[in-house]
Design a protein around this motif. Structure first.
Motif: not given
Lengths: 165, 416
Positions: B29, B97-98, B101-102, B104-105, B108, B110-111, B114-115, B118, B122
């Protein structure tokens, strides 16, 4: 769910980009940045408020974000927010103006990607639903707040050797 | 090999990985926002307002004539956002960066919980990330005057003189150069180590694993006894198991429950999700299969490992306190079996004299196989008079459900 994570992170970056845009816009060279920076900051904050409450998973318990209940009640009252088609198209339109200066470009690209994932989710008929409070499992037995008054049952062959289970 | 204090740091490898990731995100960033000012300086140099400054006008012209090196990587008047994509650093930066981004998101918690797929797939974007990170600076677009040029053209003095009068005033045309990319020097060692590890996994994939026995235990647990040439493990280590018939990409970790003294290695697998259900089916251990599969019908398995955990050091100390909760009790199966085998060998006096074993689980249903193992070991140790070697403390935490609370009044019938 993943769309929610991407759009939330995107809105954080958009807000920070907006702040940078405002700070740069105060310089003489980059005055063009100032209106877009303000736009980015305002819409970044709106998106954070919209995206922060996590929707309910289809099966199983959903882990809530901290303090999400504050904004979740707001979201249940807004008209279109639980429809993911609306979110996809609205986020896309909102982010186009903020993509014209470089500081907010990053945040808007992230939110546009999030809106693309929302579009995919909408095609799978997903919606946003508020997370219901976890229902307490009530035991049907007698009052369980008291510790058991008797020791657990010991079969005859267990009494001799306490090490056996 | 290494002192224990240093080896313990390796236990926190995932925490270290996350700290590195947070730092990468923060620095990305900062890097991005700093360069957004930079890009606008480059592109706004061509606007008429700025071009009125003679120095800027001259500096952006340098590089247009032959034999000249440029300062401004943007060579014509373009829109600033478009310039991001014109610069090599720009579009490689966008790709980096893209992918960050994928990654990092989807990382988390939660992902991940549960998933998981994903997250897993990624996260392999790191290959794209590192590939483009290494070439990010390859066009050398951050430029400054070369050292040789600084000797003959002093910027402090010459910037105050009208650039049109530079030749007369002993200011020859400055020569610019960019700094070479240096990231590869930092990342080459970890990248090579990772490639070596994947090659080792590929080699191990091709080694043959012979399935000796598949045992069905109560509560949906199957035990797989296998043998592989050259496979040696310490107590409590774990392996990754892959079954190409089920999925070419999934390697799942399982703790070894066999002692090193045994000539086979075994894992206990609890049937919970789709991979384990598929595994029990191809092994012939699901509900429908009650016949024994011949060995040529057994699926091919691949083992990667063994990988170490904290339980290896237990034989170096006279007293060991082992605390296991839930599924964490599986390394202790291997440990207790190994203690038993070592006890059978009277010549070697064990340093380990006493094991306190604490087992905490909601209820024993899921681990009945382990309870049976404990009972068996207890009997064996009592036979040789060493039953005080292992002391058990077992805690069941789920409490009594609405059926069990009537047991003391009714009299607990084992068959109910």
């Amino acid at each position: 769910m993943w769309a929610n994570e991407t759009a939330l992170l995107g809105s954080y970056v958009l807000s920070i980009g907006g702040i940078i845009g405002i700070m740069g816009g105060l310089l003489k060279n980059f005055m063009f940045w100032l209106p877009i920076g303000i736009y980015g900051l305002i819409f970044g904050i709106i998106l954070v408020i919209l995206e922060y409450p996590r929707g309910r998973k289809n099966k199983g318990n959903t882990a809530e974000r901290r303090f999400q209940s504050c904004t979740a009640t707001l979201l249940t009252k807004l008209p279109f927010v639980d429809n993911y088609y609306f979110r996809a198209i609205a986020y896309f339109i909102v982010c186009i103006p903020s993509a014209i200066i470089v500081p907010t470009l990053l945040g808007s690209v992230f939110v546009i990607i999030g809106s693309g994932i929302y579009l995919g989710a909408a095609c799978h008929n997903e919606k946003w639903a508020p997370v219901s409070a976890r229902t307490e499992v009530r035991s049907q037995s007698a009052d369980v707040t008291q510790p058991p008054s008797r020791p657990p049952p010991r079969l005859p062959q267990n009494v001799n050797n306490p090490n056996q289970i | 090999c290494c002192p224990r204090r240093i080896r313990r740091i390796l236990d926190k490898n995932i925490k270290f990985h996350r700290m590195c990731a947070y730092m990468i995100v923060l620095m990305t960033l900062i890097h991005y926002f700093a360069h957004s000012f930079n890009v606008d300086f480059f592109t706004s140099a061509y606007t008429s307002k700025i071009l009125r400054k003679r120095l800027v006008a001259r500096l952006i012209q340098i590089g247009n004539a032959p034999n000249e090196t440029y300062l401004n990587p943007i060579r014509s008047n373009v829109f600033s956002v478009g310039a991001v994509f014109l610069l090599t650093g720009g579009w490689t930066g966008v790709i980096i960066t893209l992918s960050l981004f994928f990654m990092v998101t989807s990382s988390v918690e939660f992902i991940r919980r549960s998933y998981f797929e994903v997250f897993w797939f990624t996260h392999h974007l790191f290959i794209v990330f590192y590939g483009f990170l290494v070439v990010h600076g390859i066009s050398m677009q951050v430029r400054g005057q070369t050292a040789a040029s600084l000797l003959v053209h002093d910027p402090k003095r010459c910037s105050l003189i009208n650039p049109a009068l530079w030749p007369q005033n002993n200011c020859p045309t400055p020569v610019f150069a960019g700094s070479a990319p240096m990231t590869w020097k930092w990342v080459i060692a970890p990248m090579v180590l990772y490639v070596i590890e994947r090659i080792i996994r590929l080699v191990r994939f091709n080694q043959q694993v012979e399935i000796l026995k598949v045992i069905k235990h109560p509560s949906r647990v199957i035990e797989i006894q296998m043998r592989k040439k050259g496979f040696n493990a310490e107590v409590g280590q774990y392996v990754f198991i892959m079954c190409p018939q089920l999925s070419q990409l999934e390697w799942h970790p399982f703790t070894l429950t066999s002692a090193p003294e045994e000539d086979y290695c075994s894992v206990h697998v609890r049937i919970v999700g789709d991979w384990t259900t598929g595994l029990s089916k191809v092994l012939g251990a699901d509900e429908s299969g009650n016949e024994v599969l011949p060995s040529w019908k057994m699926p091919k398995l691949a083992i990667d490992g063994p990988f170490g955990t904290a339980s290896e050091d237990v034989f170096n100390y006279p007293v060991a306190i082992c605390v296991g909760s839930g599924i964490g009790v599986t390394p202790f199966a291997s440990l207790l079996k190994s203690v038993w085998y070592k006890n059978l060998n009277p010549e070697h006096e064990m340093v380990l004299k006493k094991v306190y074993f604490f087992w905490i689980c909601p209820e024993t249903h899921a681990f009945e196989w382990f309870g049976d193992l404990l009972a068996y070991l207890e009997r064996q140790l009592a036979e040789i008079g060493r039953q005080d070697l292992i002391e058990y403390h077992i805690y069941l935490t789920r409490g009594w459900d609405h059926k069990q609370h009537t047991y003391p009044t009714r009299g607990w019938d084992h068959n109910q």
